[in-house]
Design a protein around this motif. Structure first.
Motif, PDB file in Angstrom:
ATOM      1  N   UNK A   1       0.813  -1.205   0.000  1.00 22.38           N
ATOM      2  CA  UNK A   1       0.000   0.000   0.000  1.00 22.38           C
ATOM      3  C   UNK A   1       0.848   1.255   0.000  1.00 22.38           C
ATOM      4  N   UNK A   2       0.194   2.418   0.021  1.00 18.99           N
ATOM      5  CA  UNK A   2       0.935   3.675   0.128  1.00 18.99           C
ATOM      6  C   UNK A   2       1.501   3.818   1.533  1.00 18.99           C
ATOM      7  N   UNK A   3       2.663   4.400   1.632  1.00 24.04           N
ATOM      8  CA  UNK A   3       3.366   4.502   2.911  1.00 24.04           C
ATOM      9  C   UNK A   3       2.546   5.223   3.980  1.00 24.04           C
ATOM     10  N   UNK A   4       1.698   6.151   3.547  1.00 23.60           N
ATOM     11  CA  UNK A   4       0.924   6.953   4.490  1.00 23.60           C
ATOM     12  C   UNK A   4      -0.082   6.104   5.270  1.00 23.60           C
ATOM     13  N   UNK A   5      -0.456   4.942   4.745  1.00 23.73           N
ATOM     14  CA  UNK A   5      -1.507   4.135   5.374  1.00 23.73           C
ATOM     15  C   UNK A   5      -1.152   3.753   6.809  1.00 23.73           C
ATOM     16  N   UNK A   6       0.036   3.195   7.009  1.00 24.79           N
ATOM     17  CA  UNK A   6       0.411   2.764   8.361  1.00 24.79           C
ATOM     18  C   UNK A   6       0.551   3.948   9.312  1.00 24.79           C
ATOM     19  N   UNK A   7       0.966   5.102   8.784  1.00 26.20           N
ATOM     20  CA  UNK A   7       1.084   6.305   9.603  1.00 26.20           C
ATOM     21  C   UNK A   7      -0.282   6.735  10.128  1.00 26.20           C
ATOM     22  N   UNK A   8      -1.259   6.889   9.238  1.00 24.76           N
ATOM     23  CA  UNK A   8      -2.580   7.339   9.673  1.00 24.76           C
ATOM     24  C   UNK A   8      -3.286   6.268  10.498  1.00 24.76           C
ATOM     25  N   UNK A   9      -3.023   5.003  10.193  1.00 27.33           N
ATOM     26  CA  UNK A   9      -3.608   3.901  10.971  1.00 27.33           C
ATOM     27  C   UNK A   9      -3.134   3.991  12.418  1.00 27.33           C
ATOM     28  N   UNK A  10      -1.844   4.190  12.611  1.00 35.62           N
ATOM     29  CA  UNK A  10      -1.292   4.304  13.965  1.00 35.62           C
ATOM     30  C   UNK A  10      -1.863   5.522  14.682  1.00 35.62           C
ATOM     31  N   UNK A  11      -1.884   6.656  13.997  1.00 31.60           N
ATOM     32  CA  UNK A  11      -2.379   7.893  14.600  1.00 31.60           C
ATOM     33  C   UNK A  11      -3.823   7.747  15.066  1.00 31.60           C
ATOM     34  N   UNK A  12      -4.652   7.074  14.281  1.00 34.90           N
ATOM     35  CA  UNK A  12      -6.080   6.934  14.596  1.00 34.90           C
ATOM     36  C   UNK A  12      -6.410   5.686  15.405  1.00 34.90           C
ATOM     37  N   UNK A  13      -5.406   4.910  15.795  1.00 37.00           N
ATOM     38  CA  UNK A  13      -5.676   3.625  16.442  1.00 37.00           C
ATOM     39  C   UNK A  13      -6.076   3.748  17.900  1.00 37.00           C
ATOM     40  N   UNK A  14      -5.961   4.942  18.477  1.00 35.99           N
ATOM     41  CA  UNK A  14      -6.472   5.207  19.822  1.00 35.99           C
ATOM     42  C   UNK A  14      -7.141   6.574  19.788  1.00 35.99           C
ATOM     43  N   UNK A  15      -8.180   6.783  20.597  1.00 41.32           N
ATOM     44  CA  UNK A  15      -8.938   8.029  20.498  1.00 41.32           C
ATOM     45  C   UNK A  15      -8.297   9.221  21.207  1.00 41.32           C
ATOM     46  N   UNK A  16      -7.214   9.001  21.924  1.00 41.95           N
ATOM     47  CA  UNK A  16      -6.555  10.094  22.624  1.00 41.95           C
ATOM     48  C   UNK A  16      -5.684  10.908  21.672  1.00 41.95           C
ATOM     49  N   UNK A  17      -5.523  12.170  21.967  1.00 44.92           N
ATOM     50  CA  UNK A  17      -4.594  13.061  21.254  1.00 44.92           C
ATOM     51  C   UNK A  17      -4.807  13.090  19.745  1.00 44.92           C
ATOM     52  N   UNK A  18      -6.053  12.988  19.328  1.00 48.91           N
ATOM     53  CA  UNK A  18      -6.344  13.110  17.896  1.00 48.91           C
ATOM     54  C   UNK A  18      -6.489  14.591  17.560  1.00 48.91           C
ATOM     55  N   UNK A  19      -5.365  15.287  17.662  1.00 48.96           N
ATOM     56  CA  UNK A  19      -5.350  16.730  17.452  1.00 48.96           C
ATOM     57  C   UNK A  19      -4.494  17.085  16.252  1.00 48.96           C
ATOM     58  N   UNK A  20      -4.757  18.241  15.682  1.00 48.88           N
ATOM     59  CA  UNK A  20      -3.965  18.703  14.544  1.00 48.88           C
ATOM     60  C   UNK A  20      -2.514  18.920  14.949  1.00 48.88           C
ATOM     61  N   UNK A  21      -2.293  19.409  16.155  1.00 44.42           N
ATOM     62  CA  UNK A  21      -0.925  19.650  16.617  1.00 44.42           C
ATOM     63  C   UNK A  21      -0.134  18.346  16.697  1.00 44.42           C
ATOM     64  N   UNK A  22      -0.751  17.306  17.263  1.00 48.72           N
ATOM     65  CA  UNK A  22      -0.067  16.007  17.349  1.00 48.72           C
ATOM     66  C   UNK A  22       0.204  15.454  15.962  1.00 48.72           C
ATOM     67  N   UNK A  23      -0.766  15.583  15.070  1.00 49.43           N
ATOM     68  CA  UNK A  23      -0.603  15.087  13.706  1.00 49.43           C
ATOM     69  C   UNK A  23       0.549  15.781  12.990  1.00 49.43           C
ATOM     70  N   UNK A  24       0.551  17.098  13.001  1.00 46.73           N
ATOM     71  CA  UNK A  24       1.571  17.838  12.253  1.00 46.73           C
ATOM     72  C   UNK A  24       2.952  17.684  12.875  1.00 46.73           C
ATOM     73  N   UNK A  25       3.007  17.619  14.200  1.00 48.23           N
ATOM     74  CA  UNK A  25       4.297  17.413  14.873  1.00 48.23           C
ATOM     75  C   UNK A  25       4.876  16.049  14.517  1.00 48.23           C
ATOM     76  N   UNK A  26       4.008  15.041  14.422  1.00 47.43           N
ATOM     77  CA  UNK A  26       4.454  13.702  14.030  1.00 47.43           C
ATOM     78  C   UNK A  26       4.893  13.677  12.573  1.00 47.43           C
ATOM     79  N   UNK A  27       4.080  14.279  11.719  1.00 52.65           N
ATOM     80  CA  UNK A  27       4.355  14.205  10.292  1.00 52.65           C
ATOM     81  C   UNK A  27       5.626  14.948   9.907  1.00 52.65           C
TER      82      UNK A  27
END
Length: 287
Positions: A210-236
């Motif tokens: 698959x596309x490399x981004x899949x596992x990244x977004x899967x991990x980010x969304x795999x728990x409901x905590x810290x689903x924030x734009x700041x956490x996303x952009x800092x990780x990315x």
């Protein structure tokens, strides 16, 4: 227990383990026919024995072998020639709990796993190694969309379902030139081992092309905590990806992954649903 006794005898006969102070503990069921055991030596958990159908064992062995230098993944001790079982190193810790911050464990995943992912030949089909092979990645997304729609139903407004459907069509335009990668395919907190509030390992691959981004977004969304734009952009910001990968594309991928995660949550871990729906109320404004 007959099969596991055969496995132990094989390991002893091959000189991979000794017959002294061995104890076994059943961990959990794998697939319908699969089962996992921990093998302790002198009361210390040392190996995991996975008994399953040959397709599962082959996929597990191939993935762990391809990424044998990744410290987060277990080391393979032995794989049965008939692919009936595999033995790999035990990783200390627990799944789900005492995780520390999402930003911290996402950073480790990105640097030590995701950024090591290997490209595969463009002629390889998209999709699960042991599942349906797809000509286009958009077909994989459409299948995930259909499952999520059926699972979620009226827990989200009909307009949200419609807009996510439009989002999937929008994303499909990106995949025509997308490079294919050999992914773990199930990078969620249920497969992360945490020790002392830090991620210590990643287990149970369900290999995916698959596309490399899949596992990244899967991990980010795999728990409901810290689903924030700041956490996303800092990780990315730690992601080794094409510089042309825009914030808009990233947010679109997360929106779809979050939507499908809500569908899975209803089926598998409904205790998290309220928190996911709260997160959705924040993210839906980007639809």
């Amino acid at each position: 227990m007959e099969k596991i006794n055969e496995v132990i005898e094989i390991l002893i006969n091959k000189g991979l383990i000794s017959n002294d102070c061995l104890t076994l503990k059943t961990l959990k069921s794998g697939t319908t026919n699969g089962v996992l055991f921990t093998l302790s030596i002198n009361k210390k958990p040392t190996f995991v024995i996975k008994i399953d159908n040959p397709a599962i064992i082959t996929a597990t062995n191939d993935f762990l072998s391809a990424y044998r230098d990744v410290k987060l993944l277990p080391d393979v001790l032995y794989t049965d020639g008939n692919k009936e079982f595999i033995v790999y190193s035990y990783i200390s810790g627990e799944t789900h709990v005492n995780r520390g911050s999402k930003l911290a464990w996402m950073e480790v995943l990105i640097k030590e796993l995701f950024n090591t992912y290997q490209r595969v030949d463009k002629d390889m089909p998209w999709g699960r190694v042991n599942g349906l092979h797809r000509k286009y990645w958009s077909e994989f997304n459409e299948s995930s969309l259909a499952f999520a729609q059926k699972s979620i139903e009226d827990k989200l407004p009909i307009h949200d379902h419609i807009r996510v459907g439009m989002l999937v069509k929008k994303l499909s335009a990106h995949y025509t030139q997308e490079e294919k990668y050999y992914l773990h395919g199930d990078t969620g907190v249920h497969n992360f081992i945490f020790l002392n509030n830090k991620i210590n390992g990643v287990i149970d691959p369900s290999p995916l092309i698959g596309p490399k981004i899949y596992d990244f977004t899967y991990a980010f969304c795999s728990s409901p905590d810290s689903l924030t734009m700041n956490t996303l952009l800092s990780s990315f910001a730690l992601w080794n990806s094409d510089s042309s990968f825009s914030k808009e594309r990233l947010v679109d991928e997360v929106l779809f992954q979050l939507y499908t995660r809500i569908g899975v949550c209803i089926q598998v871990h409904p205790h998290d649903l309220d928190d996911y729906l709260k997160a959705w109320q924040e993210w839906r404004k980007y639809l």
